[in-house]
Design a protein around this motif. Structure first.
Motif, PDB file in Angstrom:
ATOM      1  N   GLU A  34      46.704  40.629  37.809  1.00  0.00           N
ATOM      2  CA  GLU A  34      45.756  40.595  38.917  1.00  0.00           C
ATOM      3  C   GLU A  34      45.450  42.024  39.341  1.00  0.00           C
ATOM      4  OE1 GLU A  34      45.499  39.224  43.617  1.00  0.00           O
ATOM      5  OE2 GLU A  34      46.972  38.265  42.306  1.00  0.00           O
ATOM      6  N   ILE A  35      44.212  42.268  39.712  1.00  0.00           N
ATOM      7  CA  ILE A  35      43.819  43.578  40.212  1.00  0.00           C
ATOM      8  C   ILE A  35      43.692  43.506  41.725  1.00  0.00           C
ATOM      9  CG2 ILE A  35      41.920  45.251  40.330  1.00  0.00           C
ATOM     10  CD1 ILE A  35      41.498  44.754  37.337  1.00  0.00           C
ATOM     11  N   VAL A  36      44.280  44.493  42.381  1.00  0.00           N
ATOM     12  CA  VAL A  36      44.111  44.717  43.817  1.00  0.00           C
ATOM     13  C   VAL A  36      43.356  46.038  43.917  1.00  0.00           C
ATOM     14  CG1 VAL A  36      45.270  45.201  46.001  1.00  0.00           C
ATOM     15  CG2 VAL A  36      46.272  43.551  44.388  1.00  0.00           C
ATOM     16  N   TYR A  37      42.296  46.079  44.706  1.00  0.00           N
ATOM     17  CA  TYR A  37      41.527  47.312  44.804  1.00  0.00           C
ATOM     18  C   TYR A  37      40.846  47.364  46.168  1.00  0.00           C
ATOM     19  CZ  TYR A  37      36.806  45.417  44.412  1.00  0.00           C
ATOM     20  OH  TYR A  37      35.626  44.778  44.677  1.00  0.00           O
ATOM     21  N   GLY A  38      40.037  48.389  46.400  1.00  0.00           N
ATOM     22  CA  GLY A  38      39.462  48.659  47.703  1.00  0.00           C
ATOM     23  C   GLY A  38      38.359  47.748  48.191  1.00  0.00           C
ATOM     24  N   GLY A  39      37.983  46.739  47.436  1.00  0.00           N
ATOM     25  CA  GLY A  39      37.060  45.716  47.916  1.00  0.00           C
ATOM     26  C   GLY A  39      35.591  46.037  47.862  1.00  0.00           C
ATOM     27  N   GLY A  40      35.211  47.187  47.319  1.00  0.00           N
ATOM     28  CA  GLY A  40      33.806  47.569  47.284  1.00  0.00           C
ATOM     29  C   GLY A  40      33.068  47.022  46.074  1.00  0.00           C
ATOM     30  N   ALA A  49      36.032  45.543  39.440  1.00  0.00           N
ATOM     31  CA  ALA A  49      36.045  44.158  39.928  1.00  0.00           C
ATOM     32  C   ALA A  49      35.200  43.261  39.037  1.00  0.00           C
ATOM     33  CB  ALA A  49      35.550  44.110  41.365  1.00  0.00           C
ATOM     34  N   ASP A  50      33.989  43.687  38.730  1.00  0.00           N
ATOM     35  CA  ASP A  50      33.089  42.857  37.920  1.00  0.00           C
ATOM     36  C   ASP A  50      33.641  42.601  36.528  1.00  0.00           C
ATOM     37  OD1 ASP A  50      31.291  42.662  40.027  1.00  0.00           O
ATOM     38  OD2 ASP A  50      30.003  44.283  39.289  1.00  0.00           O
ATOM     39  N   ALA A  51      34.209  43.626  35.909  1.00  0.00           N
ATOM     40  CA  ALA A  51      34.748  43.469  34.549  1.00  0.00           C
ATOM     41  C   ALA A  51      35.949  42.529  34.537  1.00  0.00           C
ATOM     42  CB  ALA A  51      35.125  44.829  33.969  1.00  0.00           C
ATOM     43  N   ALA A  52      36.833  42.665  35.517  1.00  0.00           N
ATOM     44  CA  ALA A  52      38.009  41.787  35.580  1.00  0.00           C
ATOM     45  C   ALA A  52      37.596  40.341  35.851  1.00  0.00           C
ATOM     46  CB  ALA A  52      38.982  42.277  36.647  1.00  0.00           C
ATOM     47  N   LEU A  53      36.682  40.165  36.772  1.00  0.00           N
ATOM     48  CA  LEU A  53      36.209  38.812  37.080  1.00  0.00           C
ATOM     49  C   LEU A  53      35.525  38.183  35.869  1.00  0.00           C
ATOM     50  CD1 LEU A  53      34.832  39.509  40.660  1.00  0.00           C
ATOM     51  CD2 LEU A  53      36.778  38.006  40.106  1.00  0.00           C
ATOM     52  N   ALA A  54      34.705  38.955  35.163  1.00  0.00           N
ATOM     53  CA  ALA A  54      34.016  38.448  33.972  1.00  0.00           C
ATOM     54  C   ALA A  54      34.997  38.036  32.885  1.00  0.00           C
ATOM     55  CB  ALA A  54      33.041  39.500  33.443  1.00  0.00           C
ATOM     56  N   ALA A  55      36.169  38.692  32.862  1.00  0.00           N
ATOM     57  CA  ALA A  55      37.204  38.364  31.880  1.00  0.00           C
ATOM     58  C   ALA A  55      38.118  37.240  32.371  1.00  0.00           C
ATOM     59  CB  ALA A  55      38.027  39.603  31.548  1.00  0.00           C
ATOM     60  N   GLY A  56      37.816  36.682  33.531  1.00  0.00           N
ATOM     61  CA  GLY A  56      38.599  35.561  34.053  1.00  0.00           C
ATOM     62  C   GLY A  56      39.806  35.939  34.867  1.00  0.00           C
ATOM     63  N   GLY A  57      39.920  37.199  35.242  1.00  0.00           N
ATOM     64  CA  GLY A  57      41.087  37.653  35.994  1.00  0.00           C
ATOM     65  C   GLY A  57      40.893  37.562  37.492  1.00  0.00           C
ATOM     66  N   PRO A  58      41.981  37.376  38.222  1.00  0.00           N
ATOM     67  CA  PRO A  58      41.899  37.378  39.680  1.00  0.00           C
ATOM     68  C   PRO A  58      41.772  38.799  40.224  1.00  0.00           C
ATOM     69  CG  PRO A  58      44.155  36.961  38.992  1.00  0.00           C
ATOM     70  CD  PRO A  58      43.325  37.059  37.740  1.00  0.00           C
ATOM     71  N   VAL A  59      40.964  38.947  41.262  1.00  0.00           N
ATOM     72  CA  VAL A  59      40.746  40.250  41.876  1.00  0.00           C
ATOM     73  C   VAL A  59      40.823  40.093  43.388  1.00  0.00           C
ATOM     74  CG1 VAL A  59      39.177  42.199  42.163  1.00  0.00           C
ATOM     75  CG2 VAL A  59      39.250  40.981  39.976  1.00  0.00           C
ATOM     76  N   THR A  60      41.709  40.867  43.990  1.00  0.00           N
ATOM     77  CA  THR A  60      41.845  40.900  45.441  1.00  0.00           C
ATOM     78  C   THR A  60      41.304  42.226  45.947  1.00  0.00           C
ATOM     79  OG1 THR A  60      43.789  39.465  45.443  1.00  0.00           O
ATOM     80  CG2 THR A  60      43.491  40.886  47.365  1.00  0.00           C
TER      81      THR A  60
END
Length: 186
Positions: A34-40, A49-60
């Protein structure tokens, strides 16, 4: 594993930064992290965020209300946590992460990664602190940390605790081999 990623709110002026950020985030998501990042939604932060989400990963994402008000929040995340201040943002991102990685970025990125590195040295956590050194972006910082060590401002066991990696494969090696230094005081 939750990996806290610090990255620029700009894209930088070379496509290699965007490409490396996309590949890195995709690799993390594909490996089940899971990726945690600054939310922008902007800059390399948004790319991650977009790349992780496109690969099916959770992003907080963790973002202060002032940046939500400025309309830079990513509204398509798995989890968006809105906090009152930048201090709360940094603390929550640190609390959520099992590892910290800085991609290329500006003042905020360097401030965030150096803060969690200082916290590691002071014994406030025992998590890996890593630079994704895309195209040598962090080379001068790595040289500076070496100078700190040879000048007697970092103990030998602290000198290598800010790891520099070229890609996700090297990050996974750092995580597997990670051993935190003993706290400076305590």
């Amino acid at each position: 594993m939750r990996i806290t990623v610090y990255a620029g709110s700009a894209l930088g002026n070379r496509t290699v930064y965007r490409e490396a950020a996309e590949r890195f985030a995709r690799d993390l998501a594909t490996a089940g992290h899971e990726i945690v990042y600054g939310g922008g939604a902007v800059g390399l932060m948004g790319v991650v965020a977009d790349a992780a989400l496109a690969a099916g990963g959770p992003v907080t994402g963790v973002i202060p209300q002032s940046l939500v008000d400025a309309e830079v929040a990513h509204l398509g995340l798995t989890d968006l946590r809105v906090v009152d201040s930048m201090h709360e943002r940094k603390q929550l991102m640190a609390d959520l992460g099992d590892c910290f990685v800085a991609l290329p970025g500006g003042v905020g990125t360097i401030e965030e990664i150096l803060e969690v590195w200082a916290w590691l040295i002071l014994g406030h956590h025992d998590k890996p602190v890593v630079l994704l050194n895309t195209d040598g972006y962090w080379d001068r910082l790595v040289r500076m940390t070496n100078r700190m060590s040879v000048s007697g401002f970092l103990r030998p066991e602290e000198a290598g605790t800010l790891a520099s990696v070229a890609d996700s494969a090297e990050l996974f090696e750092v995580i597997q081999q990670w051993k935190a230094p003993p706290p400076r005081w305590g």
